[in-house]
Write an enzyme that holds these catalytic residues in place. Structure first.
Site, PDB file in Angstrom:
ATOM      1  N   GLU A 129     -65.004  26.870  31.854  1.00 59.31           N
ATOM      2  CA  GLU A 129     -66.452  27.004  32.060  1.00 59.31           C
ATOM      3  C   GLU A 129     -67.076  27.908  31.002  1.00 59.31           C
ATOM      4  OE1 GLU A 129     -69.614  29.140  35.019  1.00 59.31           O
ATOM      5  OE2 GLU A 129     -67.818  28.317  35.971  1.00 59.31           O
ATOM      6  N   SER A 223     -58.098  31.147  38.637  1.00 56.19           N
ATOM      7  CA  SER A 223     -58.609  32.519  38.629  1.00 56.19           C
ATOM      8  C   SER A 223     -59.333  32.810  39.941  1.00 56.19           C
ATOM      9  CB  SER A 223     -59.541  32.734  37.435  1.00 56.19           C
ATOM     10  OG  SER A 223     -60.588  31.793  37.418  1.00 56.19           O
TER      11      SER A 223
END
Length: 282
Positions: A129, A223
């Site tokens: 991202e 994550s």
């Protein structure tokens, strides 16, 4: 023994949409995907067996006349340019929240670069991202992972702060406060945390507290999973991180009357169901 799956766990909307698009397109034949469609090896393998081929950007740049899925994390502008040049059909599964953030960052960059403005992104370097977000600024945005990274910023110039959508709200607020303290009115803060993800933290704390044992399910690459697992551990020391049903061991469940199963935004519901079934059989 009571076993409960956290109703707020599992795929977020962006991942659900990406996987649905992949499944639909795979009915037409083989499909490429830049990077793992989701940070979960079991789901990646399930889709691989259906014909989804995971590639990296270097391979993507050499493809021609084929179909490529852009996953929920989003892609930088150069990926769209390569696809057009090489006559690659893009199946765009970028999360709408991420696409909106990309537009906001690009607009901020274009509006402030003549005044020497610095776009700062709170996020993880190299995360898919974040790569897409930095791409909106011709690679000029500064990525801040922790307070020590703030030394990169020139506070004599305007600072426009954004965040990777899946970072913790608490972490973002702490970084924003530090930037405001150093830069004052020169710092503009944009809270771009996805509330679907951020709201999970208080929900997860409540869930973890009411069970004797928590089995947290996540892939190693997630994550978001690491962050949520740490949240569970803070309130329930009997929290175990697993990837699949085979990872659940009898000793994890010793003397437990209540077991909670939760997972990251990249964790498939079917994996959590398999784990519940295994626990109930013990």
């Amino acid at each position: 023994m009571r076993v409960e799956i956290d109703e707020h766990s599992g795929f977020c909307f962006g991942v659900v949409n990406a996987i649905r698009k992949a499944e639909q397109e795979l009915e037409r034949g083989m499909l490429y995907c830049i990077g793992d469609i989701v940070h979960n090896d079991l789901e990646v393998e399930r889709l691989r067996l259906r014909g989804l081929k995971t590639i990296e950007h270097e391979q993507f740049a050499r493809l021609q006349h084929c179909r490529v899925l852009f996953r929920a994390h989003g892609e930088p502008p150069v990926s769209y340019e390569i696809a057009q040049k090489n006559e690659v059909e893009v199946i765009d599964a970028s999360c709408p929240v991420v696409l909106n953030l990309q537009k906001r960052i690009r607009k901020a960059y274009e509006q402030t670069r003549e005044q020497g403005g610095q776009v700062v992104i709170y996020g993880k370097r190299g995360h898919a991202e974040v790569v897409g977000l930095v791409g909106q600024t011709n690679g000029e945005a500064l990525v801040i992972e922790n307070p020590e990274d703030i030394r990169q910023i020139d506070f004599s110039r305007p600072v426009i702060l954004f965040s990777q959508t899946t970072k913790s709200l608490e972490g973002f607020q702490a970084i924003a406060a530090l930037l405001k303290e150093k830069g004052g009115a020169q710092v503009v803060v944009n809270d771009t945390i996805c509330r679907k993800v951020a709201n999970r933290i208080p929900q997860l704390r409540e869930f973890a507290q009411k069970h004797d044992v928590v089995i947290f399910v996540s892939g190693e690459k997630s994550s978001n999973g690491k962050q949520l697992f740490a949240t569970c551990c803070e309130v329930n020391p009997r929290t175990y991180l697993v990837q699949r049903a085979e990872d659940v061991k009898p000793e994890m469940l010793e003397n437990a009357q209540s077991v909670g199963i939760s997972g990251a935004t990249s964790t498939p519901a079917w994996v959590m169901e398999e784990i519940r079934h295994k626990i109930e059989l013990q």
